[in-house]
Design an enzyme around this catalytic site. Structure first.
Site, PDB file in Angstrom:
ATOM      1  CD  GLU A   1      -0.530  -5.714   6.157  1.00  0.00           C
ATOM      2  OE1 GLU A   1      -0.867  -4.355   6.110  1.00  0.00           O
ATOM      3  OE2 GLU A   1      -0.214  -6.149   4.884  1.00  0.00           O
TER       4      GLU A   1
ATOM      5  CB  CYS B   1      -0.854  -0.081   1.244  1.00  0.00           C
ATOM      6  SG  CYS B   1      -2.377   1.028   0.935  1.00  0.00           S
TER       7      CYS B   1
ATOM      8  CG  HIS C   1      -3.336  -3.570   3.352  1.00  0.00           C
ATOM      9  ND1 HIS C   1      -2.196  -3.109   4.142  1.00  0.00           N
ATOM     10  CD2 HIS C   1      -3.962  -2.791   2.827  1.00  0.00           C
ATOM     11  CE1 HIS C   1      -2.414  -1.737   3.943  1.00  0.00           C
ATOM     12  NE2 HIS C   1      -3.540  -1.587   3.163  1.00  0.00           N
TER      13      HIS C   1
END
Length: 225
Positions: free
Chosen positions: A196, A86, A194
């Site tokens: 994570e 990002c 994302h």
């Protein structure tokens, strides 16, 4: 394998990243100040999401001048993996480590949703763990995720298999549906989604684990080479 997670003023996904690495994947990970001048002792660098320096000027435009980015450039030049997620992707383009730029979403609105992705290149050090899987779904959350490059750059990205992820629905207007690209050497990946945020069932998905598992496998293969 030891990870460095550089933290800029305005980063907000740094602890999410460290949690994914330390608590889920059980690998060492350190938060590293934007003022750091070397990354010795680390095997991989992950630039996290957020709003570095408040996204003033352009997203990532100020962060590129942080001392740590000179160290990231030196680190990448050694062939070790660098992952920008990002805002991290935005910083990598601003720093010249990846081609193109990230612009305002086509809708001119912040987008926060889960998006389906096509794994366009499954043979990178970031994607091999997905095996024959061709699609995954990951969260996105950004206001400037509209990837743009000129026609010549796009042709080069395609010719050298540097487009790693593409959107199925292209929520932000990116050229050629691009969601993630890597450098020609294959060790620097920038992606807007994302991973994570998709590493354990309680989060609703474990689809992001493959990114990090691929890096770990790559490291182990290199150690035994």
């Amino acid at each position: 394998m030891k990870f460095a997670v550089p933290v800029f003023p305005g980063s907000n996904c740094d602890y999410d990243m460290v949690n994914a690495l330390r608590d889920i994947l059980n690998v060492p990970a350190d938060l590293v100040s934007a003022q750091a001048t070397n990354l010795e002792g680390y095997d991989a660098v992950v630039l996290p999401g957020g709003f570095s320096y408040g996204d003033y000027l352009r997203s990532g435009a100020i962060a590129r001048f942080s001392p740590v980015m000179a160290a990231v450039k030196d680190f990448a030049a050694t062939g070790k993996p660098v992952l920008g997620i990002c805002n991290g992707f935005q910083i990598l383009t601003e720093a010249g480590l990846l081609p193109g730029t990230l612009q305002a979403n086509r809708s001119a609105q912040f987008i926060c949703q889960t998006s389906e992705l096509i794994i366009r290149n499954p043979q990178t050090m970031f994607t091999t763990a997905y095996g024959n899987q061709t699609k995954i779904s990951l969260p996105i959350a950004h206001g400037e995720g509209n990837y743009y490059c000129d026609a010549q750059t796009l042709a080069e990205l395609r010719a050298h298999h540097q487009i790693v992820f593409e959107y199925v629905d292209n929520p932000n207007g990116s050229v050629a549906n691009i969601a993630g690209i890597m450098n020609r050497q294959g060790n620097v990946l920038g992606m807007m989604p994302h991973p994570e945020r998709a590493v354990e069932t309680i989060l609703g998905s474990t689809a992001g684990l493959g990114i990090f598992q691929s890096l770990l496998s790559h490291q182990q293969e290199g150690a035994h080479a």
